[in-house]
Design a protein around this motif. Sequence first.
Motif, PDB file in Angstrom:
ATOM      1  N   ALA A 248       0.833  -1.209   0.000  1.00 47.54           N
ATOM      2  CA  ALA A 248       0.000   0.000   0.000  1.00 47.54           C
ATOM      3  C   ALA A 248       0.868   1.258   0.000  1.00 47.54           C
ATOM      4  CB  ALA A 248      -0.933  -0.012   1.204  1.00 47.54           C
ATOM      5  N   TRP A 249       1.959   1.251   0.765  1.00 49.49           N
ATOM      6  CA  TRP A 249       2.865   2.392   0.798  1.00 49.49           C
ATOM      7  C   TRP A 249       3.533   2.591  -0.562  1.00 49.49           C
ATOM      8  CZ3 TRP A 249       4.862   6.692   2.589  1.00 49.49           C
ATOM      9  CH2 TRP A 249       6.181   7.011   2.304  1.00 49.49           C
ATOM     10  N   THR A 250       3.975   1.522  -1.195  1.00 49.04           N
ATOM     11  CA  THR A 250       4.653   1.622  -2.486  1.00 49.04           C
ATOM     12  C   THR A 250       3.720   2.186  -3.557  1.00 49.04           C
ATOM     13  OG1 THR A 250       6.084  -0.255  -1.918  1.00 49.04           O
ATOM     14  CG2 THR A 250       5.897   0.331  -4.255  1.00 49.04           C
ATOM     15  N   LEU A 251       2.490   1.711  -3.583  1.00 42.26           N
ATOM     16  CA  LEU A 251       1.552   2.185  -4.603  1.00 42.26           C
ATOM     17  C   LEU A 251       1.100   3.619  -4.335  1.00 42.26           C
ATOM     18  CD1 LEU A 251      -0.698  -1.004  -5.011  1.00 42.26           C
ATOM     19  CD2 LEU A 251       1.161  -0.225  -6.505  1.00 42.26           C
ATOM     20  N   GLY A 252       0.842   3.947  -3.080  1.00 38.50           N
ATOM     21  CA  GLY A 252       0.307   5.268  -2.773  1.00 38.50           C
ATOM     22  C   GLY A 252       1.342   6.377  -2.758  1.00 38.50           C
ATOM     23  N   SER A 253       2.543   6.082  -2.275  1.00 42.68           N
ATOM     24  CA  SER A 253       3.536   7.139  -2.130  1.00 42.68           C
ATOM     25  C   SER A 253       4.020   7.679  -3.467  1.00 42.68           C
ATOM     26  CB  SER A 253       4.727   6.624  -1.320  1.00 42.68           C
ATOM     27  OG  SER A 253       5.341   5.518  -1.980  1.00 42.68           O
ATOM     28  N   GLY A 254       4.180   6.801  -4.463  1.00 41.89           N
ATOM     29  CA  GLY A 254       4.646   7.270  -5.766  1.00 41.89           C
ATOM     30  C   GLY A 254       3.689   8.253  -6.416  1.00 41.89           C
ATOM     31  N   VAL A 255       2.395   7.970  -6.295  1.00 36.88           N
ATOM     32  CA  VAL A 255       1.386   8.838  -6.909  1.00 36.88           C
ATOM     33  C   VAL A 255       1.210  10.120  -6.103  1.00 36.88           C
ATOM     34  CG1 VAL A 255      -1.046   9.012  -7.571  1.00 36.88           C
ATOM     35  CG2 VAL A 255       0.197   6.873  -7.927  1.00 36.88           C
ATOM     36  N   LEU A 256       1.083   9.995  -4.788  1.00 38.34           N
ATOM     37  CA  LEU A 256       0.753  11.145  -3.948  1.00 38.34           C
ATOM     38  C   LEU A 256       1.950  12.033  -3.646  1.00 38.34           C
ATOM     39  CD1 LEU A 256      -1.653   9.390  -1.419  1.00 38.34           C
ATOM     40  CD2 LEU A 256      -2.224  10.593  -3.529  1.00 38.34           C
ATOM     41  N   ALA A 257       3.167  11.530  -3.868  1.00 40.97           N
ATOM     42  CA  ALA A 257       4.357  12.341  -3.607  1.00 40.97           C
ATOM     43  C   ALA A 257       4.794  13.144  -4.825  1.00 40.97           C
ATOM     44  CB  ALA A 257       5.509  11.459  -3.139  1.00 40.97           C
ATOM     45  N   GLY A 258       4.182  12.906  -5.988  1.00 40.29           N
ATOM     46  CA  GLY A 258       4.546  13.643  -7.182  1.00 40.29           C
ATOM     47  C   GLY A 258       5.635  12.993  -8.007  1.00 40.29           C
ATOM     48  N   LEU A 259       5.847  11.690  -7.838  1.00 38.32           N
ATOM     49  CA  LEU A 259       6.887  11.011  -8.604  1.00 38.32           C
ATOM     50  C   LEU A 259       6.451  10.767 -10.042  1.00 38.32           C
ATOM     51  CD1 LEU A 259       9.590   9.482  -8.843  1.00 38.32           C
ATOM     52  CD2 LEU A 259       8.375   7.440  -8.027  1.00 38.32           C
ATOM     53  N   TYR A 260       5.264  10.249 -10.234  1.00 36.80           N
ATOM     54  CA  TYR A 260       4.823   9.874 -11.575  1.00 36.80           C
ATOM     55  C   TYR A 260       4.397  11.079 -12.407  1.00 36.80           C
ATOM     56  CZ  TYR A 260       4.735   5.307  -9.359  1.00 36.80           C
ATOM     57  OH  TYR A 260       5.082   4.174  -8.671  1.00 36.80           O
ATOM     58  N   PHE A 261       3.849  12.080 -11.766  1.00 31.19           N
ATOM     59  CA  PHE A 261       3.460  13.318 -12.439  1.00 31.19           C
ATOM     60  C   PHE A 261       3.377  14.418 -11.395  1.00 31.19           C
ATOM     61  CE2 PHE A 261      -0.384  11.093 -11.196  1.00 31.19           C
ATOM     62  CZ  PHE A 261      -1.117  12.066 -10.537  1.00 31.19           C
ATOM     63  N   PRO A 262       3.634  15.665 -11.762  1.00 29.28           N
ATOM     64  CA  PRO A 262       3.522  16.767 -10.790  1.00 29.28           C
ATOM     65  C   PRO A 262       2.104  16.877 -10.246  1.00 29.28           C
ATOM     66  CG  PRO A 262       4.707  17.464 -12.762  1.00 29.28           C
ATOM     67  CD  PRO A 262       4.132  16.117 -13.073  1.00 29.28           C
ATOM     68  N   LEU A 263       1.998  17.103  -8.959  1.00 25.06           N
ATOM     69  CA  LEU A 263       0.680  17.216  -8.341  1.00 25.06           C
ATOM     70  C   LEU A 263      -0.064  18.448  -8.820  1.00 25.06           C
ATOM     71  CD1 LEU A 263       1.470  16.162  -4.655  1.00 25.06           C
ATOM     72  CD2 LEU A 263       0.579  14.757  -6.527  1.00 25.06           C
ATOM     73  N   ARG A 264       0.625  19.406  -9.460  1.00 23.71           N
ATOM     74  CA  ARG A 264      -0.044  20.586 -10.008  1.00 23.71           C
ATOM     75  C   ARG A 264      -0.892  20.226 -11.218  1.00 23.71           C
ATOM     76  NH1 ARG A 264       2.070  25.351  -7.743  1.00 23.71           N
ATOM     77  NH2 ARG A 264       3.088  24.724  -5.818  1.00 23.71           N
ATOM     78  N   PHE A 265      -0.755  19.000 -11.740  1.00 20.51           N
ATOM     79  CA  PHE A 265      -1.637  18.551 -12.813  1.00 20.51           C
ATOM     80  C   PHE A 265      -3.052  18.305 -12.300  1.00 20.51           C
ATOM     81  CE2 PHE A 265       1.636  16.598 -15.971  1.00 20.51           C
ATOM     82  CZ  PHE A 265       2.285  17.824 -16.017  1.00 20.51           C
TER      83      PHE A 265
END
Length: 334
Positions: A248-265
């Motif tokens: 759960a940490w691996t899947l959620g942290s990448g998305v919510l931390a801005g790794l896969y795309f900037p959160l400003r999107f």
Amino acid sequence: MVVALGREPVVASLTADLTSSEKCVAVPSHAPDRVSRLGCCAVVKEGIGVDSVNATSARWVHQNVVVSFRTFAAITGSGFRRYSTYRQATVAGAFTNTVFGFLRCYVLLAVADATAQGLAGGYDRAQLATFVWVGQGLLAVVLLWGWTELADRIRTGDVAGDLLRPVSPVLSYLATDVGRAGHAVVTRLVPPVVTGLIFFDMYLPRRWATVPLFVVSMALAVVACFGCRYLVNASAYWLQDVRGPMIAWTLGSGVLAGLYFPLRFLPDWAAVALWVGTPFPSLLQTPLDVIVERDPPALQAGLVALQAVWVVLLLALCRWVQRRAERKLVIQGG
């Protein structure tokens, strides 16, 4: 023979055959062991027929700040040396991050080219390139994934050794992680950034305060990520098997931390909710926005201050969880 020591009053209950002798021995001031440093006396009961002993005393705590700092620095240095021995793993990790940097960079540049203004989420092409390549380096510095040392030691019972040491497990693992992060800055952050500078037009900071603010933000991100990873690992005190929380940490942290795309999107309300309600943007998104100067200086300083708040909360939560776990800890193993 039972010896009870402590600076605070010692509470001891002894059920014994009173035919044995009792005596109080004053410890000499020149004794070389810990007893002389504490300046207390030892109560010795010896004889035949002692059935049970139940003694408790306050944990000895050294109040010298200089000594505490030297201890933290020594553990940090050992963490740096420990990770510097894995040369092949370091080279392989830097190469992998660089390869994925090309893939991520071209995808985000294609998104920017698809818009009429050439902007994506308020970032231009140069800012997106810097966002990707610095992010690839920071991924190893904050160590978003891959740390299960505490959970493994809980599962095997080796954590008992950690609890016997004079340094708190939270502080000990934090110091080691800071040393690891220092090694990663040299070996894992620099290569992707240099590669990006060679092959892409990257955004360079234009305000004098950006670089020191980025360094502070990066350090806070390391500590905040450690706090999150420690809490995930500490769930092994109750679950024994942490594969579920770890996934759960691996899947959620990448998305919510801005790794896969900037959160400003994301829509503004969603981005603000993530920043205020969760520590995830403080792990990657905040230091990356600082280095590309996405916001005015005042807002940048506010985001870094929010990082500091999350760091304090996470470390306090780690300490609380650790103390709760130590109350009823059952060591599994021999």
